[in-house]
Motif scaffolding. Structure first.
Motif, PDB file in Angstrom:
ATOM      1  N   LEU A 457     -11.049  -2.938   6.760  1.00 42.30           N
ATOM      2  CA  LEU A 457      -9.869  -3.033   5.912  1.00 42.30           C
ATOM      3  C   LEU A 457      -9.841  -1.970   4.815  1.00 42.30           C
ATOM      4  CD1 LEU A 457      -9.834  -6.922   5.448  1.00 42.30           C
ATOM      5  CD2 LEU A 457      -8.488  -5.572   7.062  1.00 42.30           C
ATOM      6  N   THR A 458     -10.934  -1.235   4.665  1.00 47.28           N
ATOM      7  CA  THR A 458     -11.046  -0.314   3.531  1.00 47.28           C
ATOM      8  C   THR A 458     -10.031   0.820   3.597  1.00 47.28           C
ATOM      9  OG1 THR A 458     -13.407  -0.809   3.292  1.00 47.28           O
ATOM     10  CG2 THR A 458     -12.598   1.219   2.279  1.00 47.28           C
ATOM     11  N   ALA A 459      -9.844   1.419   4.772  1.00 44.23           N
ATOM     12  CA  ALA A 459      -9.012   2.624   4.860  1.00 44.23           C
ATOM     13  C   ALA A 459      -7.580   2.364   4.399  1.00 44.23           C
ATOM     14  CB  ALA A 459      -9.015   3.154   6.297  1.00 44.23           C
ATOM     15  N   ILE A 460      -6.948   1.351   4.970  1.00 43.64           N
ATOM     16  CA  ILE A 460      -5.557   1.071   4.593  1.00 43.64           C
ATOM     17  C   ILE A 460      -5.482   0.625   3.143  1.00 43.64           C
ATOM     18  CG2 ILE A 460      -3.657  -0.542   4.994  1.00 43.64           C
ATOM     19  CD1 ILE A 460      -4.164  -0.306   7.946  1.00 43.64           C
ATOM     20  N   THR A 461      -6.450  -0.191   2.699  1.00 40.77           N
ATOM     21  CA  THR A 461      -6.458  -0.654   1.311  1.00 40.77           C
ATOM     22  C   THR A 461      -6.567   0.516   0.347  1.00 40.77           C
ATOM     23  OG1 THR A 461      -7.503  -2.720   2.000  1.00 40.77           O
ATOM     24  CG2 THR A 461      -7.616  -2.168  -0.338  1.00 40.77           C
ATOM     25  N   LEU A 462      -7.413   1.488   0.667  1.00 41.42           N
ATOM     26  CA  LEU A 462      -7.603   2.640  -0.223  1.00 41.42           C
ATOM     27  C   LEU A 462      -6.331   3.485  -0.303  1.00 41.42           C
ATOM     28  CD1 LEU A 462     -10.805   4.753  -0.450  1.00 41.42           C
ATOM     29  CD2 LEU A 462      -8.596   5.893  -0.436  1.00 41.42           C
ATOM     30  N   LEU A 463      -5.685   3.702   0.838  1.00 39.06           N
ATOM     31  CA  LEU A 463      -4.464   4.512   0.819  1.00 39.06           C
ATOM     32  C   LEU A 463      -3.353   3.825   0.038  1.00 39.06           C
ATOM     33  CD1 LEU A 463      -4.458   5.816   4.506  1.00 39.06           C
ATOM     34  CD2 LEU A 463      -5.098   7.070   2.433  1.00 39.06           C
ATOM     35  N   ARG A 464      -3.236   2.508   0.181  1.00 41.06           N
ATOM     36  CA  ARG A 464      -2.231   1.776  -0.600  1.00 41.06           C
ATOM     37  C   ARG A 464      -2.528   1.897  -2.094  1.00 41.06           C
ATOM     38  NH1 ARG A 464      -2.616  -3.499   3.213  1.00 41.06           N
ATOM     39  NH2 ARG A 464      -0.972  -3.006   4.719  1.00 41.06           N
ATOM     40  N   GLU A 465      -3.799   1.760  -2.450  1.00 37.08           N
ATOM     41  CA  GLU A 465      -4.169   1.783  -3.862  1.00 37.08           C
ATOM     42  C   GLU A 465      -3.897   3.148  -4.479  1.00 37.08           C
ATOM     43  OE1 GLU A 465      -5.696   0.899  -7.643  1.00 37.08           O
ATOM     44  OE2 GLU A 465      -4.996  -0.401  -6.014  1.00 37.08           O
ATOM     45  N   VAL A 466      -4.251   4.221  -3.780  1.00 38.35           N
ATOM     46  CA  VAL A 466      -4.058   5.548  -4.376  1.00 38.35           C
ATOM     47  C   VAL A 466      -2.568   5.876  -4.481  1.00 38.35           C
ATOM     48  CG1 VAL A 466      -4.129   6.906  -2.233  1.00 38.35           C
ATOM     49  CG2 VAL A 466      -4.966   7.909  -4.355  1.00 38.35           C
ATOM     50  N   VAL A 491      -4.548  15.551  16.236  1.00 37.37           N
ATOM     51  CA  VAL A 491      -5.117  14.433  15.491  1.00 37.37           C
ATOM     52  C   VAL A 491      -4.799  14.552  14.006  1.00 37.37           C
ATOM     53  CG1 VAL A 491      -7.365  15.578  15.187  1.00 37.37           C
ATOM     54  CG2 VAL A 491      -7.212  13.088  15.084  1.00 37.37           C
ATOM     55  N   VAL A 492      -4.757  15.773  13.479  1.00 35.10           N
ATOM     56  CA  VAL A 492      -4.447  15.973  12.064  1.00 35.10           C
ATOM     57  C   VAL A 492      -2.992  15.602  11.794  1.00 35.10           C
ATOM     58  CG1 VAL A 492      -4.349  17.650  10.186  1.00 35.10           C
ATOM     59  CG2 VAL A 492      -6.214  17.747  11.844  1.00 35.10           C
ATOM     60  N   ARG A 493      -2.102  16.053  12.648  1.00 31.63           N
ATOM     61  CA  ARG A 493      -0.682  15.740  12.455  1.00 31.63           C
ATOM     62  C   ARG A 493      -0.434  14.226  12.559  1.00 31.63           C
ATOM     63  NH1 ARG A 493      -0.183  20.032  16.241  1.00 31.63           N
ATOM     64  NH2 ARG A 493       0.657  18.607  17.817  1.00 31.63           N
ATOM     65  N   THR A 494      -1.090  13.593  13.509  1.00 34.73           N
ATOM     66  CA  THR A 494      -0.886  12.148  13.681  1.00 34.73           C
ATOM     67  C   THR A 494      -1.423  11.383  12.486  1.00 34.73           C
ATOM     68  OG1 THR A 494      -1.062  12.426  16.074  1.00 34.73           O
ATOM     69  CG2 THR A 494      -1.297  10.196  15.215  1.00 34.73           C
ATOM     70  N   ARG A 495      -2.570  11.809  11.950  1.00 40.30           N
ATOM     71  CA  ARG A 495      -3.125  11.099  10.795  1.00 40.30           C
ATOM     72  C   ARG A 495      -2.273  11.304   9.546  1.00 40.30           C
ATOM     73  NH1 ARG A 495      -7.969   8.656  11.464  1.00 40.30           N
ATOM     74  NH2 ARG A 495      -8.306   8.315  13.690  1.00 40.30           N
ATOM     75  N   ALA A 496      -1.625  12.455   9.426  1.00 38.67           N
ATOM     76  CA  ALA A 496      -0.690  12.638   8.308  1.00 38.67           C
ATOM     77  C   ALA A 496       0.441  11.620   8.406  1.00 38.67           C
ATOM     78  CB  ALA A 496      -0.130  14.059   8.319  1.00 38.67           C
ATOM     79  N   ALA A 497       0.963  11.428   9.614  1.00 39.01           N
ATOM     80  CA  ALA A 497       2.019  10.439   9.817  1.00 39.01           C
ATOM     81  C   ALA A 497       1.514   9.032   9.570  1.00 39.01           C
ATOM     82  CB  ALA A 497       2.569  10.565  11.237  1.00 39.01           C
ATOM     83  N   ALA A 498       0.281   8.733  10.001  1.00 42.41           N
ATOM     84  CA  ALA A 498      -0.283   7.397   9.796  1.00 42.41           C
ATOM     85  C   ALA A 498      -0.444   7.097   8.313  1.00 42.41           C
ATOM     86  CB  ALA A 498      -1.628   7.284  10.508  1.00 42.41           C
ATOM     87  N   THR A 499      -0.878   8.083   7.542  1.00 43.48           N
ATOM     88  CA  THR A 499      -1.013   7.887   6.098  1.00 43.48           C
ATOM     89  C   THR A 499       0.352   7.665   5.454  1.00 43.48           C
ATOM     90  OG1 THR A 499      -2.981   9.283   6.095  1.00 43.48           O
ATOM     91  CG2 THR A 499      -1.901   8.922   3.985  1.00 43.48           C
ATOM     92  N   ALA A 500       1.342   8.429   5.874  1.00 43.73           N
ATOM     93  CA  ALA A 500       2.697   8.220   5.355  1.00 43.73           C
ATOM     94  C   ALA A 500       3.205   6.832   5.723  1.00 43.73           C
ATOM     95  CB  ALA A 500       3.638   9.294   5.906  1.00 43.73           C
ATOM     96  N   ALA A 501       2.800   6.324   6.885  1.00 35.42           N
ATOM     97  CA  ALA A 501       3.214   4.978   7.292  1.00 35.42           C
ATOM     98  C   ALA A 501       2.638   3.917   6.363  1.00 35.42           C
ATOM     99  CB  ALA A 501       2.766   4.719   8.730  1.00 35.42           C
ATOM    100  N   VAL A 502       1.387   4.070   5.983  1.00 32.59           N
ATOM    101  CA  VAL A 502       0.781   3.125   5.034  1.00 32.59           C
ATOM    102  C   VAL A 502       1.535   3.163   3.714  1.00 32.59           C
ATOM    103  CG1 VAL A 502      -1.314   2.555   3.760  1.00 32.59           C
ATOM    104  CG2 VAL A 502      -1.481   3.307   6.123  1.00 32.59           C
ATOM    105  N   MET A 503       1.881   4.355   3.263  1.00 37.23           N
ATOM    106  CA  MET A 503       2.610   4.491   2.008  1.00 37.23           C
ATOM    107  C   MET A 503       4.008   3.899   2.121  1.00 37.23           C
ATOM    108  SD  MET A 503       1.311   8.350   1.199  1.00 37.23           S
ATOM    109  CE  MET A 503      -0.415   8.658   0.764  1.00 37.23           C
TER     110      MET A 503
END
Length: 790
Positions: A457-466, A491-503
């Motif tokens: 759960l750490t990854a999504i929690t950290l991105l939300r917090e920051v 993989v880099v492009r997809t992870r950028a989109a995944a981070t934006a999705a969390v936000m």
């Protein structure tokens, strides 16, 4: 539609795709390079190149699932794989033997007396209370209950409920205890979250100590002996050893001499990669299994008549224990479980503990002065690239650090340590694990060293917090993600989109305004694909209004927004297939009402058909896996009625596009659409029978259409060739082909195709083609001429 000779096998083996343009080798993935004067491109140039060169919608969906974090889409539950530890990294696992000289010598001068107190008493009551809940790790298959609660007397005498020594022979605890008894000093190594301090105190207790003192870990190794007391168990917790400050052999021998003379013991607790010389080797400490640890804490609590096994069986408890978390968190969780047993904590609060613990850890990291800005940038990058290769995470974390540095110290350039903290220490500081796993590439799988947070759960929690808790970091994060979205690595492009999705899930208006909306309106395909990926993943995370955004963009005047929405439906439309197909159909009607495709999007009709095919395939596969054939039939049954009027071309193109994707890697395996037909039940009145008739109607429409027939025949040839080694596919074709031979012309076309199906260099058709030809001849219409047409 293209003619059969226009269709070559795609590099990914997904079969023929109508109107699919080749990729410009100078612009990977068909995107323009933002750094090479792309802004000067005219509308005509855009129409000619930038928007006509893109991967197939099904390929985009495949890449999204391949490169997204497992916790987002649920397709990956890997917790580690082969851990990279021991002597596989660092300096022989961190333990250095012999003499090692690195850099210059360091001389310490002590002028005057040292009056500072460098030790303190640890109350015996604290140690005894700890012993009641302490759990010794056991091998798999051992009875954990026999090693819970180290309440045996210090002399190791018998106890009513425990063996004489409540630890497993040959275990790390037993090895460390043997060394402590023999040398009076032991070195226990392990991560800070594994309960290593408690294990050290239990070692001192088992060795016979009745009083305890904690020594200052800042003491130099040579000063430790001067702080030892008579008849006492000593603990040095969190003792740091480095190449410049090693624990040398003479230090250990001096400590052993002093301890023997004083009838005392000492346990030195170090990190997982210590630098220790000499005969006393560090003993690695690993925590017990979470369930055993929780049971050890619960056995001494008021459970209001509930049993420990009953509480451990609760789904909410099992969900929390499924994630490896710090030992201290498990102890806190035990308080909540006991509270639930007494009726003061609800099941919902119990199940929310994992999120609470992850939030607590993340806030500690961001609030800690011990973590530099460089460390925090690495944590953010690791959250973005959880389960991705470590070198990638480290490389891009330095990019983020430079951007954050401009905000924190705008007048000072970012100083990135080239050879700073070791990778093992960085990963351990982040409470993560390294493991080896094959990474899919366009050339095949490549073994990579990856990194993953221990707590899932750490990854999504950290991105939300920051994003929500530290708004000052947003300019740097936005600039960083925009750069990642334009990276040539998928993989880099997809992870950028995944981070934006969390936000977006945490703060939809800001994420849309600062990232997703600007990506969707960008001229570059990479940016628009990032927007589509972000919206798809945001929907999976529970972000609101994604379907509404796609519906509005799908009919927007700006063709870039329309492209993003159409591709977004291919990625996430299977979550609401009826609504998605209706939106795409409405977009088709709008396209025809405008008189054709937009100037900057020449293959708009084909993109709409690709998305419809992708979402119908995905939704159909999911429903078939549930054995819900009525739903599958309803999805595909919506296409035949569209073969009238302005939507006819859309329905036929979607059918042809649905024929390419397969169930195997790299385009191998059985075509998904043929597999649906093969698995369906042909019994009249069932959903499977309805599906079969719908697919047959679509195929007849394709084969009798002047523009689509060539593509349809190419696909049939591929299906027949693939059935040579797949009896299930041959059986499905044996059922399908007679349904296609309704008229004399249909029959002649199929017979001709099967009689003339030859691979290069073959003199005769494959045997499967001849067997299918015989079936088609038997099922010929009464007025059909069975002779092969000239």
């Amino acid at each position: 539609m293209n003619t059969p000779q226009d269709h070559q096998a795609d590099p990914d083996g997904q079969g023929p795709h109508p109107d699919r343009a080749a990729t410009d080798p100078h612009t990977p993935d068909g995107t323009a390079d933002a750094t090479t004067g792309a802004d000067a491109t005219t509308g005509a140039d855009e129409s000619a190149g930038a928007d006509s060169e893109t991967e197939h919608a099904w390929d985009s969906r495949r890449d999204l699932y391949r490169h997204s974090p497992g916790i987002m889409l649920g397709h990956s539950a890997r917790i580690g794989g082969s851990l990279v530890g021991g002597d596989q990294h660092g300096v022989s696992g961190g333990q250095v033997t012999g003499d090692v000289i690195l850099g210059g010598s360091k001389v310490e001068y002590h002028l005057g007396g040292d009056t500072e107190e460098r030790s303190g008493e640890i109350p015996r009551t604290e140690v005894e209370a700890l012993a009641r809940t302490f759990v010794h790790p056991v091998e798999k298959g051992e009875d954990a209950a026999a090693y819970v609660g180290g309440t045996a007397p210090v002399d190791g005498g018998p106890d009513a409920d425990l063996p004489d020594e409540p630890w497993q022979p040959g275990s790390p605890f037993a090895l460390a205890l043997a060394g402590l008894r023999a040398h009076r000093v032991a070195v226990l190594s392990g991560p800070a979250t594994t309960g290593r301090r408690a294990a050290a105190l239990m070692l001192l207790r088992a060795a016979g100590s009745r009083s305890y003192r904690a020594l200052d870990p800042a003491l130099p190794p040579g000063r430790l002996a001067g702080e030892l007391r008579e008849g006492c168990g000593h603990l040095v917790a969190d003792f740091v050893t480095t190449a410049e400050r090693p624990l040398r052999e003479h230090h250990i021998r001096a400590l052993g001499e002093r301890l023997h003379a004083a009838d005392s013991h000492l346990v030195v607790v170090v990190g997982p990669h210590p630098v220790v010389h000499g005969s006393v080797s560090p003993v690695p400490w690993e925590p017990p299994e979470p369930a055993a640890l929780l049971a050890g804490h619960l056995r001494h609590k008021d459970l209001a008549g509930r049993t420990v096994d009953e509480l451990l069986a609760l789904a909410e408890v099992r969900a929390v224990l499924a994630h490896h978390r710090p030992v201290a968190d498990t102890a806190r969780f035990a308080e909540r479980v006991a509270g639930h047993a007494r009726g003061t904590v609800s099941l919902a609060e119990l199940g929310a503990f994992g999120h609470y613990a992850a939030e607590r850890q993340v806030r500690e990291w961001f609030d800690s002065a011990d973590h530099s800005l460089h460390d925090k940038a690495f944590l953010i990058a690791l959250a973005t690239f959880d389960e991705a290769p470590y070198p990638l995470t480290a490389e891009l974390s330095d990019v983020l650090f430079a951007l954050l540095q401009r905000i924190e110290n705008p007048g000072e350039p970012a100083r990135i340590p080239v050879f700073g903290t070791s990778s093992a220490q960085r990963v351990e500081q982040a409470l993560a694990d390294r493991y080896q796993e094959p990474e899919e590439t366009e050339w095949g799988p490549v073994l990579q060293t990856k990194v993953q947070f221990r707590d899932r759960l750490t990854a999504i929690t950290l991105l939300r917090e920051v994003w929500t808790g530290h708004p000052s970091a947003r300019p740097a994060l936005v600039a960083w993600l925009r750069r990642l979205a334009d990276d040539p690595r998928p993989v880099v492009r997809t992870r950028a989109a995944a981070t934006a999705a969390v936000m977006a899930e945490a703060d939809l208006p800001s994420a849309m305004a600062l990232l997703i909306r600007s990506w969707a309106a960008d001229r570059r395909l990479r940016a628009r694909l990032a927007a589509a990926n972000a919206l798809a993943l945001a929907h999976h995370l529970g972000a609101p209004h994604v379907s509404r955004i796609l519906a509005e963009w799908c009919v927007a005047p700006d063709h870039r927004l329309r492209w993003t929405a159409v591709r977004g439906y291919a990625l996430v439309g299977d979550a609401f297939p009826a609504e998605a197909l209706a939106a795409l159909t409405e977009a088709v009607r709008g396209l025809e009402a405008r008189g054709g495709p937009a100037r900057g999007w020449a293959n708009e009709r084909d993109e709409l058909a690709q998305s419809a095919a992708a979402l119908l395939l995905a939704a159909g596969q999911e429903a078939a896996a549930r054995d819900d054939w009525d739903t599958v039939a309803g999805l595909w049954g919506a296409l035949p009625p569209l073969m009238r009027g302005t939507t006819r071309d859309f329905a036929l193109r979607a059918t042809v596009h649905a024929c390419g994707p397969t169930d195997g890697p790299g385009g191998t395996g059985r075509p998904l659409l043929l597999d649906l037909f093969a698995r369906s039940d042909a019994t009249p009145g069932t959903g499977g029978a309805v599906l079969r008739h719908a697919l047959a109607a679509l195929w007849r429409g394709v084969l009798n259409d002047p523009e689509c027939s060539a593509s349809g025949l190419v696909t049939l040839r591929q299906w027949v060739r693939g059935a040579e080694d797949d009896r299930g596919a041959e059986t499905a074709l044996a059922d399908l082909l007679p349904l296609l031979a309704v008229s004399t012309e249909d029959h002649r076309r199929l017979v001709y195709l099967l009689e003339n199906l030859r691979s290069e260099g073959d003199a005769a058709p494959p045997s499967v083609a001849l067997r299918l030809r015989a079936l088609v001849l038997v099922s010929a219409p009464r007025d059909a001429d069975a002779r092969t047409p000239a």
